[in-house]
Scaffold this motif. Structure first.
Motif, short mmCIF file in Angstrom:
data_model
loop_
_atom_site.label_atom_id
_atom_site.label_comp_id
_atom_site.label_asym_id
_atom_site.label_seq_id
_atom_site.Cartn_x
_atom_site.Cartn_y
_atom_site.Cartn_z
N ASP A 71 1.02 -1.01 0.05
CA ASP A 71 -0.09 0.14 -0.11
C ASP A 71 0.74 1.25 -0.18
N THR A 72 0.82 2.03 -1.13
CA THR A 72 1.81 3.21 -1.19
C THR A 72 0.94 4.46 -1.21
N SER A 73 -0.14 4.48 -0.56
CA SER A 73 -1.04 5.70 -0.58
C SER A 73 -0.18 6.91 -0.09
N ARG A 74 -0.44 8.02 -0.49
CA ARG A 74 0.50 9.12 0.11
C ARG A 74 -0.46 10.19 0.85
N ASP A 75 -1.78 9.75 0.69
CA ASP A 75 -2.83 10.79 1.43
C ASP A 75 -4.03 9.90 1.83
N TYR A 76 -4.42 10.46 2.91
CA TYR A 76 -5.65 9.57 3.72
C TYR A 76 -6.90 9.60 2.84
N GLU A 77 -6.84 10.39 1.63
CA GLU A 77 -8.14 10.38 0.70
C GLU A 77 -7.68 9.55 -0.63
N GLU A 78 -6.70 8.76 -0.29
CA GLU A 78 -6.69 7.99 -1.62
C GLU A 78 -5.99 6.57 -1.16
N LYS A 79 -6.30 5.81 -2.04
CA LYS A 79 -5.82 4.45 -2.05
C LYS A 79 -4.95 3.97 -3.35
N ARG A 80 -3.51 3.61 -3.04
CA ARG A 80 -2.63 3.27 -3.90
C ARG A 80 -2.25 2.00 -3.67
N VAL A 81 -2.06 0.97 -4.46
CA VAL A 81 -1.39 -0.31 -4.36
C VAL A 81 -0.35 -0.54 -5.47
N THR A 82 0.77 -1.07 -5.23
CA THR A 82 1.71 -1.35 -6.11
C THR A 82 2.07 -2.63 -6.12
N LEU A 83 2.40 -3.24 -7.29
CA LEU A 83 2.80 -4.62 -7.53
C LEU A 83 4.31 -4.63 -7.84
N PHE A 84 5.14 -5.21 -7.21
CA PHE A 84 6.27 -5.86 -7.36
C PHE A 84 6.67 -7.28 -7.88
N LEU A 85 7.07 -7.54 -9.24
CA LEU A 85 7.43 -9.30 -9.44
C LEU A 85 8.71 -9.21 -9.72
N SER A 86 9.46 -10.61 -9.33
CA SER A 86 10.59 -10.78 -9.57
C SER A 86 11.07 -11.29 -10.86
N SER A 87 10.27 -11.78 -11.52
CA SER A 87 10.65 -12.31 -13.01
C SER A 87 10.89 -11.19 -13.99
N PRO A 88 10.34 -10.03 -13.97
CA PRO A 88 10.88 -8.98 -15.05
C PRO A 88 11.79 -8.23 -14.34
N ALA A 89 12.36 -8.49 -13.07
CA ALA A 89 13.65 -7.52 -12.90
C ALA A 89 14.86 -7.73 -13.59
N LYS A 90 15.44 -6.64 -13.99
CA LYS A 90 16.57 -6.48 -14.76
C LYS A 90 17.81 -5.81 -13.90
N ASN A 91 19.03 -6.36 -14.70
CA ASN A 91 20.27 -6.14 -14.12
C ASN A 91 20.52 -6.28 -12.69
N GLN A 92 20.43 -4.82 -12.07
CA GLN A 92 20.80 -5.35 -10.47
C GLN A 92 19.59 -5.14 -9.70
N GLU A 93 18.46 -5.28 -10.28
CA GLU A 93 17.08 -5.08 -9.62
C GLU A 93 16.59 -6.45 -9.03
N ILE A 94 16.23 -6.54 -7.73
CA ILE A 94 15.89 -7.54 -7.31
C ILE A 94 14.33 -7.98 -7.60
N VAL A 95 13.45 -7.03 -7.92
CA VAL A 95 11.96 -6.85 -8.29
C VAL A 95 11.78 -5.77 -9.06
N ALA A 96 10.71 -5.97 -10.06
CA ALA A 96 10.42 -4.64 -10.79
C ALA A 96 8.68 -4.36 -10.56
N PRO A 97 8.54 -3.00 -10.54
CA PRO A 97 7.28 -2.47 -10.33
C PRO A 97 6.53 -2.88 -11.66
N VAL A 98 5.38 -3.69 -11.42
CA VAL A 98 4.74 -3.99 -12.93
C VAL A 98 3.37 -3.42 -12.98
N ASP A 99 2.67 -2.90 -11.86
CA ASP A 99 1.50 -2.51 -11.83
C ASP A 99 1.15 -1.38 -10.76
N GLU A 100 0.32 -0.80 -10.80
CA GLU A 100 -0.21 0.16 -9.60
C GLU A 100 -1.54 0.82 -10.14
#
Length: 107
Positions: A71-100
């Motif tokens: 849950d990456t909500s920045r304001d109490y009047e907002e709901k924001r959810v971010t998905l990080f997956l490992s399979s699309p990670a590149k180079n030195q990444e561990i995971v990559a953000p794939v959807d929000e």
């Protein structure tokens, strides 16, 4: 902040010491570490009565490595959810953000 261990690695989620300004958290940074990698996952300049929360840790893409939902909500009047997956990670990444997804519920 927390630790997740699978059969191959230990994953550490740790936040950078954020600053407080008038009871608000500013310049927040959340990192994911393994024994040989460090990745900045989330950087938020300012929160308004909310904070980052871990919603899920598990292997959604079935590659044997953990994936994360925050849950990456920045304001109490907002709901924001971010998905990080490992399979699309590149180079030195561990995971990559794939959807929000986000929605506002203010007046």
């Amino acid at each position: 902040d927390g630790t997740y261990t699978d059969e191959n690695n230990t994953y550490i989620i740790d936040s950078f010491p954020a600053e407080k300004s008038h009871n608000e958290i500013i310049n927040y940074k959340l990192y994911l570490y393994t024994k040989d990698k460090k990745q900045l996952l989330i950087s938020v300049p300012r929160f308004n009565d909310t904070f980052v929360q871990i919603l899920f840790i598990g292997d959604l893409d079935e590659d044997g490595k953990p994936d994360f939902v925050f849950d990456t909500s920045r304001d109490y009047e907002e709901k924001r959810v971010t998905l990080f997956l490992s399979s699309p990670a590149k180079n030195q990444e561990i995971v990559a953000p794939v959807d929000e997804t986000s929605y506002q519920f203010d007046c």
